[in-house]
Design a protein around this motif. Structure first.
Motif, PDB file in Angstrom:
ATOM      1  N   VAL A  59      -6.929 -71.383  50.723  1.00  0.00           N
ATOM      2  CA  VAL A  59      -6.609 -71.631  52.191  1.00  0.00           C
ATOM      3  C   VAL A  59      -7.517 -70.255  52.911  1.00  0.00           C
ATOM      4  O   VAL A  59      -7.230 -69.275  52.460  1.00  0.00           O
ATOM      5  CB  VAL A  59      -5.070 -71.285  52.338  1.00  0.00           C
ATOM      6  CG1 VAL A  59      -4.779 -71.604  53.908  1.00  0.00           C
ATOM      7  CG2 VAL A  59      -4.582 -72.489  51.792  1.00  0.00           C
ATOM      8  N   SER A  60      -8.153 -70.566  53.891  1.00  0.00           N
ATOM      9  CA  SER A  60      -8.889 -69.644  54.838  1.00  0.00           C
ATOM     10  C   SER A  60      -8.070 -68.830  55.590  1.00  0.00           C
ATOM     11  O   SER A  60      -6.943 -69.349  55.670  1.00  0.00           O
ATOM     12  CB  SER A  60     -10.245 -70.178  55.342  1.00  0.00           C
ATOM     13  OG  SER A  60      -9.650 -70.947  56.597  1.00  0.00           O
ATOM     14  N   LYS A  61      -8.346 -67.719  56.251  1.00  0.00           N
ATOM     15  CA  LYS A  61      -7.525 -66.964  57.255  1.00  0.00           C
ATOM     16  C   LYS A  61      -7.301 -67.855  58.261  1.00  0.00           C
ATOM     17  O   LYS A  61      -6.441 -67.603  59.143  1.00  0.00           O
ATOM     18  CB  LYS A  61      -8.237 -65.614  57.684  1.00  0.00           C
ATOM     19  CG  LYS A  61      -8.423 -64.816  56.674  1.00  0.00           C
ATOM     20  CD  LYS A  61      -9.279 -63.465  57.066  1.00  0.00           C
ATOM     21  CE  LYS A  61      -9.251 -62.470  55.920  1.00  0.00           C
ATOM     22  NZ  LYS A  61     -10.016 -61.432  56.193  1.00  0.00           N
ATOM     23  N   LYS A  62      -8.212 -68.895  58.808  1.00  0.00           N
ATOM     24  CA  LYS A  62      -7.865 -69.630  59.605  1.00  0.00           C
ATOM     25  C   LYS A  62      -6.919 -70.931  59.359  1.00  0.00           C
ATOM     26  O   LYS A  62      -6.600 -71.905  60.151  1.00  0.00           O
ATOM     27  CB  LYS A  62      -9.149 -70.457  60.320  1.00  0.00           C
ATOM     28  CG  LYS A  62     -10.261 -69.347  60.935  1.00  0.00           C
ATOM     29  CD  LYS A  62     -11.244 -70.008  61.401  1.00  0.00           C
ATOM     30  CE  LYS A  62     -12.156 -68.914  61.844  1.00  0.00           C
ATOM     31  NZ  LYS A  62     -13.699 -69.463  62.524  1.00  0.00           N
ATOM     32  N   GLY A  63      -6.500 -70.939  58.156  1.00  0.00           N
ATOM     33  CA  GLY A  63      -5.758 -72.030  57.441  1.00  0.00           C
ATOM     34  C   GLY A  63      -6.383 -73.249  57.320  1.00  0.00           C
ATOM     35  O   GLY A  63      -5.788 -74.131  56.885  1.00  0.00           O
ATOM     36  N   GLU A  64      -7.766 -73.199  57.089  1.00  0.00           N
ATOM     37  CA  GLU A  64      -8.390 -74.459  56.608  1.00  0.00           C
ATOM     38  C   GLU A  64      -8.364 -74.596  55.096  1.00  0.00           C
ATOM     39  O   GLU A  64      -8.525 -73.557  54.128  1.00  0.00           O
ATOM     40  CB  GLU A  64      -9.899 -74.323  56.859  1.00  0.00           C
ATOM     41  CG  GLU A  64     -10.126 -74.488  58.544  1.00  0.00           C
ATOM     42  CD  GLU A  64     -11.330 -73.920  59.015  1.00  0.00           C
ATOM     43  OE1 GLU A  64     -12.270 -73.020  58.124  1.00  0.00           O
ATOM     44  OE2 GLU A  64     -11.873 -74.102  60.093  1.00  0.00           O
TER      45      GLU A  64
END
Ligand code: FES
Length: 154
Positions: A59-64
């Motif tokens: 999970v990326s910092k952007k929530g992706e």
């Protein structure tokens, strides 16, 4: 008082070459480290290790959410981690990260493993693709259901 330092062309090239090699080595190290993820909650149950399928979710910092191509599984008392590779959502391979040449721990990459000691290479199934190693890695049977990936270590 100032000092005059002269450097000849050969010394200059040696200095620049060493500096460049250091930068390349460091960036290669960062590249190989950035994608290595250890399973956070593997569970040992007798002769199997269970790993949640969610461990492959990054999970990326952007929530992706993206899917990791492989993860490492390390259990207490185990000398070497296991490389768990995702071929598809239902198909995985697992190999012990112990070089068959002289027992060095391997480096993990997307779809292959390398040995920093003498340069042997293996595919994700543990098959030797580059020597000096001659024997394949220890490989484990893997089964998967929608929630759990099971590594059969015996
Ligand atoms: S220990 Fe891995 S290649 Fe020699």
């Amino acid at each position: 008082m100032s000092s005059n330092t002269t450097i000849n062309r050969q010394d200059f090239l040696k200095t620049c070459g060493a500096a460049c090699l250091g930068v390349v080595s460091f960036s290669a190290l960062l590249t190989s480290c950035k994608s290595v993820y250890y399973a956070q909650m593997p569970v040992l149950k007798g002769n199997v290790i269970e790993v949640s399928r969610k461990e492959f979710d990054a999970v990326s910092k952007k929530g992706e959410v993206s899917i990791r191509p492989f993860i490492l599984v390390e259990m207490k008392g185990q000398s070497f981690p296991i490389y768990l590779y995702r071929r598809s959502d239902t198909d995985y391979s697992a190999v012990l990260m112990k070089c068959s040449h002289q027992g060095n721990e391997l480096n993990a990459h997307d779809g292959h493993l390398t040995c920093p000691a003498h340069g042997s290479e293996y595919d994700a199934n543990g098959k030797v693709t580059e020597g000096p190693a001659e024997k394949n890695l220890t490989a484990y049977r893997v089964t998967a259901d929608p929630q759990t990936i099971t590594i059969h270590i015996a």
